[in-house]
Write a protein that holds these residues in place. Sequence first.
Motif, PDB file in Angstrom:
ATOM      1  N   ASP A  12      91.778  19.799  10.664  1.00 21.93           N
ATOM      2  CA  ASP A  12      91.572  20.582   9.436  1.00 21.93           C
ATOM      3  C   ASP A  12      92.596  20.231   8.351  1.00 21.93           C
ATOM      4  OD1 ASP A  12      90.268  22.308   7.743  1.00 21.93           O
ATOM      5  OD2 ASP A  12      90.993  24.139   8.682  1.00 21.93           O
ATOM      6  N   ARG A  13      93.016  18.975   8.316  1.00 24.88           N
ATOM      7  CA  ARG A  13      93.927  18.494   7.280  1.00 24.88           C
ATOM      8  C   ARG A  13      93.119  17.761   6.205  1.00 24.88           C
ATOM      9  NH1 ARG A  13      97.630  16.068  11.903  1.00 24.88           N
ATOM     10  NH2 ARG A  13      95.763  14.794  11.944  1.00 24.88           N
ATOM     11  N   ALA A  14      93.424  18.034   4.939  1.00 26.37           N
ATOM     12  CA  ALA A  14      92.691  17.436   3.828  1.00 26.37           C
ATOM     13  C   ALA A  14      92.896  15.927   3.770  1.00 26.37           C
ATOM     14  CB  ALA A  14      93.118  18.080   2.515  1.00 26.37           C
ATOM     15  N   LEU A  15      91.785  15.209   3.563  1.00 26.73           N
ATOM     16  CA  LEU A  15      91.816  13.751   3.437  1.00 26.73           C
ATOM     17  C   LEU A  15      91.504  13.303   2.013  1.00 26.73           C
ATOM     18  CD1 LEU A  15      89.821  12.829   6.675  1.00 26.73           C
ATOM     19  CD2 LEU A  15      92.299  12.794   6.363  1.00 26.73           C
ATOM     20  N   GLY A  16      90.807  14.148   1.264  1.00 25.87           N
ATOM     21  CA  GLY A  16      90.416  13.782  -0.095  1.00 25.87           C
ATOM     22  C   GLY A  16      89.293  14.675  -0.577  1.00 25.87           C
ATOM     23  N   VAL A  17      88.927  14.508  -1.829  1.00 24.83           N
ATOM     24  CA  VAL A  17      87.874  15.315  -2.442  1.00 24.83           C
ATOM     25  C   VAL A  17      86.582  14.499  -2.506  1.00 24.83           C
ATOM     26  CG1 VAL A  17      87.172  16.525  -4.552  1.00 24.83           C
ATOM     27  CG2 VAL A  17      89.560  16.642  -3.779  1.00 24.83           C
ATOM     28  N   VAL A  18      85.489  15.120  -2.075  1.00 20.69           N
ATOM     29  CA  VAL A  18      84.167  14.482  -2.078  1.00 20.69           C
ATOM     30  C   VAL A  18      83.140  15.518  -2.538  1.00 20.69           C
ATOM     31  CG1 VAL A  18      84.763  12.875  -0.217  1.00 20.69           C
ATOM     32  CG2 VAL A  18      83.696  15.060   0.340  1.00 20.69           C
ATOM     33  N   SER A  19      81.940  15.075  -2.803  1.00 23.53           N
ATOM     34  CA  SER A  19      80.873  16.027  -3.104  1.00 23.53           C
ATOM     35  C   SER A  19      80.373  16.606  -1.780  1.00 23.53           C
ATOM     36  CB  SER A  19      79.727  15.359  -3.859  1.00 23.53           C
ATOM     37  OG  SER A  19      78.943  14.571  -2.987  1.00 23.53           O
ATOM     38  N   ARG A  20      79.932  17.849  -1.822  1.00 27.72           N
ATOM     39  CA  ARG A  20      79.412  18.461  -0.599  1.00 27.72           C
ATOM     40  C   ARG A  20      78.191  17.693  -0.105  1.00 27.72           C
ATOM     41  NH1 ARG A  20      77.346  24.557   0.776  1.00 27.72           N
ATOM     42  NH2 ARG A  20      77.540  24.329   3.021  1.00 27.72           N
ATOM     43  N   ARG A  21      77.362  17.261  -1.027  1.00 26.61           N
ATOM     44  CA  ARG A  21      76.166  16.488  -0.663  1.00 26.61           C
ATOM     45  C   ARG A  21      76.561  15.235   0.117  1.00 26.61           C
ATOM     46  NH1 ARG A  21      73.628  15.984  -5.587  1.00 26.61           N
ATOM     47  NH2 ARG A  21      72.577  17.942  -5.165  1.00 26.61           N
ATOM     48  N   GLN A  22      77.602  14.530  -0.350  1.00 24.54           N
ATOM     49  CA  GLN A  22      78.059  13.318   0.334  1.00 24.54           C
ATOM     50  C   GLN A  22      78.643  13.665   1.705  1.00 24.54           C
ATOM     51  OE1 GLN A  22      81.233  11.165  -1.611  1.00 24.54           O
ATOM     52  NE2 GLN A  22      80.764   9.275  -0.493  1.00 24.54           N
ATOM     53  N   ALA A  23      79.419  14.755   1.782  1.00 20.54           N
ATOM     54  CA  ALA A  23      79.997  15.165   3.068  1.00 20.54           C
ATOM     55  C   ALA A  23      78.900  15.432   4.087  1.00 20.54           C
ATOM     56  CB  ALA A  23      80.879  16.404   2.880  1.00 20.54           C
TER      57      ALA A  23
END
Length: 166
Positions: A12-23
């Motif tokens: 649960d460590r942040a890796l980066g920002v993406v769109s929810r659709r892409q995730a």
Amino acid sequence: MDERVERVDDQDRALGVVSRRQAIREGWLHRVAVTVCRDERGRILVHRRSGQLSRFPGFYEVVVGGAVDVGESYEQAAARELAEELGTCVLPRLLFTFINRSGVSPHWLGVHEAVVLDAVVPDPDEIAWHDWLTEPELRSALLEWRFTPDSHEAFSRYLAIQTAQS
């Protein structure tokens, strides 16, 4: 515009920002916050998702929630979702998190609990129907109605926590 979420790892460590659709499309872990709502009599809020929603339209849910926005905590997201979807201002209490692989895509799910004392005013774009069910009524409904996979997984873990605390 698509929601922006933080892609996270299996810790649960942040890796980066993406769109929810892409995730969702790529199967990347991201965060979702949900709340089991109880009333003053201990009944549990159950609702049917609007038929116009892209994910699980018309399915029932035992939790209220959605994606955790970038920079938001699970608790902040849960409170925001309760206000947006039910029109109620309540501070939910985070009970546990786990990697949920039973939905559309894998995600960290933060499960909260809140006692809702005010009348709820559901957003009709999100919620088509709602009612407060006793635990036995809900157990029957879970066997008979079409619930989202998240509802089954989150609620079974929620009940296990409740039983352990009793």
